[in-house]
Design a protein around this motif. Structure first.
Motif, short mmCIF file in Angstrom:
data_model
loop_
_atom_site.label_atom_id
_atom_site.label_comp_id
_atom_site.label_asym_id
_atom_site.label_seq_id
_atom_site.Cartn_x
_atom_site.Cartn_y
_atom_site.Cartn_z
N MET A 1 -11.85 -9.33 5.79
CA MET A 1 -11.19 -8.17 6.66
C MET A 1 -12.09 -6.90 6.50
N ASN A 2 -12.46 -6.46 7.72
CA ASN A 2 -13.37 -5.33 7.30
C ASN A 2 -12.53 -4.01 7.48
N ARG A 3 -12.94 -3.02 7.23
CA ARG A 3 -12.50 -1.62 7.15
C ARG A 3 -11.66 -1.28 8.67
N PHE A 4 -12.25 -1.57 9.58
CA PHE A 4 -11.58 -1.57 11.02
C PHE A 4 -10.47 -2.33 11.15
N GLU A 5 -10.60 -3.53 10.64
CA GLU A 5 -9.32 -4.37 10.79
C GLU A 5 -8.09 -3.97 9.98
N VAL A 6 -8.32 -3.26 8.81
CA VAL A 6 -7.43 -2.66 7.81
C VAL A 6 -6.83 -1.61 8.51
N TRP A 7 -7.79 -0.61 9.27
CA TRP A 7 -7.08 0.33 9.99
C TRP A 7 -6.00 -0.03 11.05
N LYS A 8 -6.40 -1.11 12.02
CA LYS A 8 -5.67 -1.43 12.88
C LYS A 8 -4.38 -2.18 12.51
N LEU A 9 -4.45 -2.79 11.31
CA LEU A 9 -3.05 -3.50 10.68
C LEU A 9 -2.11 -2.38 9.99
N LYS A 10 -2.67 -1.45 9.42
CA LYS A 10 -1.80 -0.39 8.78
C LYS A 10 -1.10 0.73 9.43
N GLU A 11 -0.25 1.32 8.87
CA GLU A 11 0.26 2.55 9.56
C GLU A 11 -1.05 3.63 9.25
N HIS A 12 -1.09 4.69 9.98
CA HIS A 12 -2.21 5.44 9.87
C HIS A 12 -1.47 6.58 9.18
N ASP A 37 -11.12 -7.91 -2.56
CA ASP A 37 -9.94 -8.61 -2.04
C ASP A 37 -9.37 -7.75 -1.21
N ASN A 38 -9.56 -8.34 0.11
CA ASN A 38 -9.09 -7.26 1.47
C ASN A 38 -8.00 -8.13 2.09
N ASP A 39 -7.04 -8.85 1.19
CA ASP A 39 -5.94 -9.49 1.69
C ASP A 39 -4.91 -8.09 2.13
N PRO A 40 -4.03 -8.48 3.23
CA PRO A 40 -3.65 -7.31 3.70
C PRO A 40 -2.58 -7.00 2.73
N ASP A 41 -2.01 -7.64 1.78
CA ASP A 41 -0.76 -6.98 1.03
C ASP A 41 -1.70 -6.33 -0.24
N ASN A 42 -2.96 -6.41 -0.34
CA ASN A 42 -3.79 -5.68 -1.48
C ASN A 42 -4.43 -4.30 -1.12
N VAL A 43 -4.36 -3.91 0.36
CA VAL A 43 -5.21 -2.82 0.79
C VAL A 43 -3.89 -2.03 1.38
N ASP A 44 -4.27 -0.56 1.10
CA ASP A 44 -3.46 0.53 1.55
C ASP A 44 -4.53 1.50 2.28
N LEU A 45 -4.18 2.36 3.21
CA LEU A 45 -4.87 3.25 3.61
C LEU A 45 -4.50 4.79 3.08
N VAL A 46 -5.34 5.42 2.46
CA VAL A 46 -5.04 6.69 1.71
C VAL A 46 -6.08 7.99 2.16
N CYS A 47 -5.87 9.36 2.27
CA CYS A 47 -6.72 9.92 2.62
C CYS A 47 -7.83 10.19 1.28
N PRO A 48 -9.03 10.81 1.83
CA PRO A 48 -10.04 10.97 0.83
C PRO A 48 -9.42 11.66 -0.53
N ASP A 49 -8.77 12.64 -0.31
CA ASP A 49 -8.36 13.46 -1.54
C ASP A 49 -7.44 12.52 -2.37
N CYS A 50 -6.60 11.89 -1.90
CA CYS A 50 -5.70 11.04 -2.65
C CYS A 50 -6.63 9.92 -3.51
N TYR A 51 -7.61 9.45 -2.56
CA TYR A 51 -8.34 8.14 -3.16
C TYR A 51 -9.08 8.62 -4.45
#
Ligand SMILES: [Zn+2]
Length: 91
Positions: A1-12, A37-51
């Motif tokens: 799963m790439n970055r764009f797919e993660v974006w589509k999958l998660k709450e923004h 490990d880009n399993d949907p259960d392993n990834v979250d979106l965060v802002c750059p500051d929090c990251y």
């Protein structure tokens, strides 16, 4: 799963602080620390500051809270878990 797919999958919203995210300005956070490990259960979106904060100081703590929430409320929606994370990390 790439970055764009993660974006589509998660709450923004940033999983850590709840800020709205822009498509060209977000980071992918890997819960188990494995960036491959880009399993949907392993990834979250965060802002750059929090990251940045997570990586430098609070990563272990963040993961502990996320794991705790998974154990306490495994069937809750992603939104509910995010809210719960915000609540617990503000204590
Ligand atoms: Zn944030």
């Amino acid at each position: 799963m790439n970055r764009f797919e993660v974006w589509k999958l998660k709450e923004h919203v940033c999983t850590a602080c709840g800020e709205d995210l822009e498509e060209d300005d977000f980071r992918v956070y890997h819960r188990n620390g494995d960036e491959d490990d880009n399993d949907p259960d392993n990834v979250d979106l965060v802002c750059p500051d929090c990251y940045d904060k997570m990586d430098k100081t609070a990563r272990g703590e963040t993961e502990d809270v996320l794991l705790e929430i998974e154990e306490d409320m495994p069937d809750a929606t992603r939104e509910r878990k995010t809210l719960e994370y915000l609540r617990r990390s503000a204590e």
